[in-house]
Scaffold this motif. Structure first.
Motif, PDB file in Angstrom:
ATOM      1  N   ARG A   1      -1.914  13.792 -20.672  1.00  0.00           N
ATOM      2  CA  ARG A   1      -2.437  12.915 -19.614  1.00  0.00           C
ATOM      3  C   ARG A   1      -2.069  13.518 -18.264  1.00  0.00           C
ATOM      4  NH1 ARG A   1       0.640   8.542 -19.892  1.00  0.00           N
ATOM      5  NH2 ARG A   1       1.773   9.030 -21.809  1.00  0.00           N
ATOM      6  N   LEU A   2      -3.029  13.509 -17.325  1.00  0.00           N
ATOM      7  CA  LEU A   2      -2.819  14.106 -16.016  1.00  0.00           C
ATOM      8  C   LEU A   2      -2.676  13.033 -14.942  1.00  0.00           C
ATOM      9  CD1 LEU A   2      -5.440  17.009 -16.239  1.00  0.00           C
ATOM     10  CD2 LEU A   2      -2.979  17.092 -16.755  1.00  0.00           C
ATOM     11  N   ALA A   3      -1.965  13.387 -13.878  1.00  0.00           N
ATOM     12  CA  ALA A   3      -1.698  12.419 -12.809  1.00  0.00           C
ATOM     13  C   ALA A   3      -2.947  12.115 -11.995  1.00  0.00           C
ATOM     14  CB  ALA A   3      -0.588  12.950 -11.901  1.00  0.00           C
ATOM     15  N   ASP A   4      -3.871  13.077 -11.890  1.00  0.00           N
ATOM     16  CA  ASP A   4      -5.075  12.896 -11.073  1.00  0.00           C
ATOM     17  C   ASP A   4      -6.317  12.828 -11.947  1.00  0.00           C
ATOM     18  OD1 ASP A   4      -3.706  13.156  -8.473  1.00  0.00           O
ATOM     19  OD2 ASP A   4      -3.351  15.221  -9.144  1.00  0.00           O
ATOM     20  N   ASP A   5      -7.276  12.057 -11.504  1.00  0.00           N
ATOM     21  CA  ASP A   5      -8.555  11.918 -12.216  1.00  0.00           C
ATOM     22  C   ASP A   5      -9.478  13.048 -11.779  1.00  0.00           C
ATOM     23  OD1 ASP A   5     -10.661  11.092 -13.695  1.00  0.00           O
ATOM     24  OD2 ASP A   5     -11.147   9.323 -12.477  1.00  0.00           O
ATOM     25  N   ILE A   6      -9.369  14.201 -12.452  1.00  0.00           N
ATOM     26  CA  ILE A   6     -10.163  15.370 -12.094  1.00  0.00           C
ATOM     27  C   ILE A   6     -11.080  15.728 -13.256  1.00  0.00           C
ATOM     28  CG2 ILE A   6      -8.443  16.259 -10.493  1.00  0.00           C
ATOM     29  CD1 ILE A   6      -7.485  18.159 -12.617  1.00  0.00           C
ATOM     30  N   ASP A   7     -12.044  16.586 -12.986  1.00  0.00           N
ATOM     31  CA  ASP A   7     -13.046  16.956 -13.980  1.00  0.00           C
ATOM     32  C   ASP A   7     -12.458  17.995 -14.932  1.00  0.00           C
ATOM     33  OD1 ASP A   7     -15.346  17.286 -15.398  1.00  0.00           O
ATOM     34  OD2 ASP A   7     -16.323  18.571 -13.917  1.00  0.00           O
ATOM     35  N   VAL A   8     -12.261  17.596 -16.180  1.00  0.00           N
ATOM     36  CA  VAL A   8     -11.771  18.499 -17.222  1.00  0.00           C
ATOM     37  C   VAL A   8     -12.693  18.349 -18.423  1.00  0.00           C
ATOM     38  CG1 VAL A   8      -9.826  19.160 -18.685  1.00  0.00           C
ATOM     39  CG2 VAL A   8      -9.393  18.172 -16.420  1.00  0.00           C
ATOM     40  N   ALA A   9     -13.142  19.458 -18.992  1.00  0.00           N
ATOM     41  CA  ALA A   9     -14.081  19.419 -20.105  1.00  0.00           C
ATOM     42  C   ALA A   9     -13.582  20.302 -21.245  1.00  0.00           C
ATOM     43  CB  ALA A   9     -15.461  19.898 -19.643  1.00  0.00           C
ATOM     44  N   ARG A  10     -14.181  20.092 -22.423  1.00  0.00           N
ATOM     45  CA  ARG A  10     -13.877  20.956 -23.559  1.00  0.00           C
ATOM     46  C   ARG A  10     -14.146  22.410 -23.166  1.00  0.00           C
ATOM     47  NH1 ARG A  10     -13.755  21.776 -29.175  1.00  0.00           N
ATOM     48  NH2 ARG A  10     -15.041  23.542 -29.843  1.00  0.00           N
ATOM     49  N   GLY A  11     -13.223  23.292 -23.535  1.00  0.00           N
ATOM     50  CA  GLY A  11     -13.355  24.693 -23.183  1.00  0.00           C
ATOM     51  C   GLY A  11     -12.502  25.088 -22.001  1.00  0.00           C
ATOM     52  N   ASP A  12     -12.055  24.101 -21.189  1.00  0.00           N
ATOM     53  CA  ASP A  12     -11.163  24.412 -20.077  1.00  0.00           C
ATOM     54  C   ASP A  12      -9.766  24.757 -20.605  1.00  0.00           C
ATOM     55  OD1 ASP A  12     -13.161  23.967 -18.277  1.00  0.00           O
ATOM     56  OD2 ASP A  12     -12.463  21.984 -17.658  1.00  0.00           O
ATOM     57  N   LEU A  13      -9.002  25.443 -19.791  1.00  0.00           N
ATOM     58  CA  LEU A  13      -7.640  25.830 -20.154  1.00  0.00           C
ATOM     59  C   LEU A  13      -6.661  25.170 -19.203  1.00  0.00           C
ATOM     60  CD1 LEU A  13      -5.936  27.842 -22.013  1.00  0.00           C
ATOM     61  CD2 LEU A  13      -5.930  29.343 -20.002  1.00  0.00           C
ATOM     62  N   LEU A  14      -5.684  24.451 -19.756  1.00  0.00           N
ATOM     63  CA  LEU A  14      -4.567  23.941 -18.959  1.00  0.00           C
ATOM     64  C   LEU A  14      -3.471  24.987 -18.989  1.00  0.00           C
ATOM     65  CD1 LEU A  14      -4.346  20.205 -20.161  1.00  0.00           C
ATOM     66  CD2 LEU A  14      -5.662  21.165 -18.258  1.00  0.00           C
ATOM     67  N   ALA A  15      -3.019  25.418 -17.814  1.00  0.00           N
ATOM     68  CA  ALA A  15      -2.029  26.490 -17.730  1.00  0.00           C
ATOM     69  C   ALA A  15      -0.962  26.145 -16.712  1.00  0.00           C
ATOM     70  CB  ALA A  15      -2.706  27.810 -17.347  1.00  0.00           C
ATOM     71  N   ALA A  16       0.223  26.704 -16.909  1.00  0.00           N
ATOM     72  CA  ALA A  16       1.297  26.519 -15.942  1.00  0.00           C
ATOM     73  C   ALA A  16       0.844  27.042 -14.583  1.00  0.00           C
ATOM     74  CB  ALA A  16       2.550  27.251 -16.406  1.00  0.00           C
ATOM     75  N   ALA A  17       0.952  26.205 -13.546  1.00  0.00           N
ATOM     76  CA  ALA A  17       0.429  26.573 -12.230  1.00  0.00           C
ATOM     77  C   ALA A  17       1.150  27.772 -11.641  1.00  0.00           C
ATOM     78  CB  ALA A  17       0.526  25.377 -11.286  1.00  0.00           C
ATOM     79  N   ALA A  18       2.423  27.954 -11.991  1.00  0.00           N
ATOM     80  CA  ALA A  18       3.210  29.037 -11.404  1.00  0.00           C
ATOM     81  C   ALA A  18       2.875  30.397 -12.002  1.00  0.00           C
ATOM     82  CB  ALA A  18       4.696  28.742 -11.599  1.00  0.00           C
ATOM     83  N   ASP A  19       2.233  30.423 -13.162  1.00  0.00           N
ATOM     84  CA  ASP A  19       1.951  31.700 -13.818  1.00  0.00           C
ATOM     85  C   ASP A  19       0.670  31.567 -14.630  1.00  0.00           C
ATOM     86  OD1 ASP A  19       2.025  34.211 -14.849  1.00  0.00           O
ATOM     87  OD2 ASP A  19       3.922  33.999 -15.905  1.00  0.00           O
ATOM     88  N   ALA A  20      -0.443  31.431 -13.931  1.00  0.00           N
ATOM     89  CA  ALA A  20      -1.730  31.194 -14.599  1.00  0.00           C
ATOM     90  C   ALA A  20      -2.575  32.459 -14.582  1.00  0.00           C
ATOM     91  CB  ALA A  20      -2.484  30.067 -13.900  1.00  0.00           C
ATOM     92  N   PRO A  21      -3.395  32.671 -15.620  1.00  0.00           N
ATOM     93  CA  PRO A  21      -4.309  33.821 -15.614  1.00  0.00           C
ATOM     94  C   PRO A  21      -5.416  33.624 -14.585  1.00  0.00           C
ATOM     95  CG  PRO A  21      -4.758  32.423 -17.501  1.00  0.00           C
ATOM     96  CD  PRO A  21      -3.519  31.876 -16.850  1.00  0.00           C
ATOM     97  N   VAL A  22      -6.005  34.724 -14.147  1.00  0.00           N
ATOM     98  CA  VAL A  22      -7.099  34.675 -13.174  1.00  0.00           C
ATOM     99  C   VAL A  22      -8.419  34.792 -13.919  1.00  0.00           C
ATOM    100  CG1 VAL A  22      -8.129  35.767 -11.168  1.00  0.00           C
ATOM    101  CG2 VAL A  22      -5.631  35.718 -11.410  1.00  0.00           C
TER     102      VAL A  22
END
Length: 435
Positions: free
Chosen positions: A306-327
């Protein structure tokens, strides 16, 4: 509400077996299953009956796996046979890979998710070309551990000198190929020496039996805990009617591919790039029991974030650590294990499946084919196409950005599949070299 607790007492180890023809791989797998008491009584009765019919003096344990090989020879498309067994200390998934040179793609398939490759060597023959090829595939796929079972030591009079010589040759080859962790065990699969129990016939060997070693080795899931957090969204859990607690519930379900995530951690949603924080972590069981959010989640758990903000997330997206995320990128350089019956040519259009995301892609260039005897990436053989069982370097252009990262850094998020857009057949297994 109660607090959720995690059971981490049992770990799963994924094993792939490899070896040349007639090195005794079938017998070793059969012995491992039999001596660890992982064979059902009706299976054992059938094997004993066939052994008698064939005139064998004892039980031919190779028949426990040869039946699966016979099915593959009859045209069944499952190339790698999987066996599941467990001891009091650990659970195992064993991928039994064919040993023939022309089935290199099957070795790639079986070893791609393995924590350990058990490589058989005949004590009479020593290091063979196929042994080196399998060792090279393990190196290419970054398998964390290689265990070399020097088999048939009973046929060389339990010679310590012969075992030491083979072990030294293998360690030299492993070092050349970049395999960091190699363990050698002298075994007799036929007699059972050092497979499950330590043998009195090798008093000069002070190490563990094969099964004891497999119980001790760390799995890649354990090492993934230190990696940056990654989770590919498989399903969006939307608000539901019914109980009040689910009317405003929104979460993003998937399997943790790497790292650890905790409530309050900052994450980024890729490829879009929106940042937010983790509000809670749930599982199906914790929700059903009305438990509080989990304190953390780690690979390979399947959870809902569960995320703190109501943002657009869909199947196929990747949740990644913000401090070390792939580009995210649309241009990928990769090594392919070509599995298709038809050759691959430049400008071929395919589908690329990365995690739960699938995008169109085009093969821009085939840089060359790897020499299967050395897998030296710096010495590519010229190739205008890739054919069945080839390993080659290619450049791909994707129709949309995908958050890939080098396979050498992250096996799960650095791997992908190429799929035929016409019939959905798997054409290749890919390992990202760079963007």
């Amino acid at each position: 509400m109660a607090t959720a607790t995690l059971d981490t007492t049992t770990t799963l180890l994924r094993i792939a077996t490899a070896g040349s023809v007639d090195d005794g791989k079938s017998t070793l797998v059969g012995r491992l299953l039999f001596d660890s008491k992982s064979v059902l009584s009706d299976q054992l009765d059938a094997v004993e009956r066939v052994s008698r019919d064939r005139g064998h003096e004892g039980t031919d344990l190779a028949l426990l796996t040869d039946g699966l090989r016979a099915e593959r020879e009859q045209g069944i498309t499952i190339d790698v046979a999987y066996r599941y067994f467990a001891t009091a200390n650990r659970s195992f998934v064993l991928a039994d890979c064919p040993g023939h040179v022309q089935y290199t793609r099957n070795t790639v398939t079986g070893a791609s998710t393995a924590d350990v490759v058990v490589l058989l060597v005949d004590a009479r023959k020593g290091l063979l070309e196929q042994t080196r090829r399998h060792l090279a595939v393990a190196a290419l796929l970054r398998v964390p551990h290689v265990v070399v079972a020097v088999n048939k030591v009973d046929l060389v009079d339990w010679s310590q000198d012969r075992f030491d010589s083979i072990a030294a040759d293998l360690r030299t080859a492993a070092t050349t190929l970049g395999v960091a962790h190699v363990h050698a065990v002298p075994v007799s699969a036929l007699l059972g020496d050092n497979v499950v129990d330590r043998s009195d016939n090798t008093p000069w060997y002070g190490g563990p039996s094969l099964l004891e070693l497999l119980e001790q080795l760390p799995s890649s899931d354990t090492s993934d805990d230190a990696a940056p957090f990654r989770l590919a969204v498989q399903h969006v859990v939307r608000p539901q009617s019914g109980e009040d607690r689910f009317r405003d519930y929104r979460g993003y379900a998937g399997q943790v591919a790497a790292g650890v995530v905790r409530p309050g951690d900052e994450v980024v949603v890729l490829p879009g790039g929106r940042r937010t924080t983790v509000a809670g972590i749930d599982t199906a069981d914790s929700l059903a029991a009305g438990l509080d959010t989990l304190p953390e989640a780690f690979a390979p758990q399947s959870v809902t974030i569960r995320l703190a903000d109501d943002i657009d997330v869909a199947r196929g997206d990747l949740l990644a650590a913000a401090a070390d995320a792939p580009v995210p990128t649309q241009d990928v350089v990769a090594t392919l294990a070509w599995l298709g019956d038809r050759p691959l040519h430049p400008r071929t259009t395919v589908l690329l499946k990365h995690g739960t995301r699938t995008v169109k892609a085009q093969v821009r260039e085939i840089a060359g084919r790897l020499d299967l005897d050395t897998l030296d990436a710096a010495e590519l053989l010229a190739a205008e196409s890739l054919t069945l069982n080839d390993l080659g370097r290619v450049t791909l252009r994707l129709a949309a950005p995908v958050p890939v990262e080098p396979y050498a850094r992250a096996r799960r998020t650095g791997a992908f599949l190429l799929i035929d857009p016409d019939d959905g057949a798997t054409l290749a297994a890919g390992m990202v070299d760079g963007a």
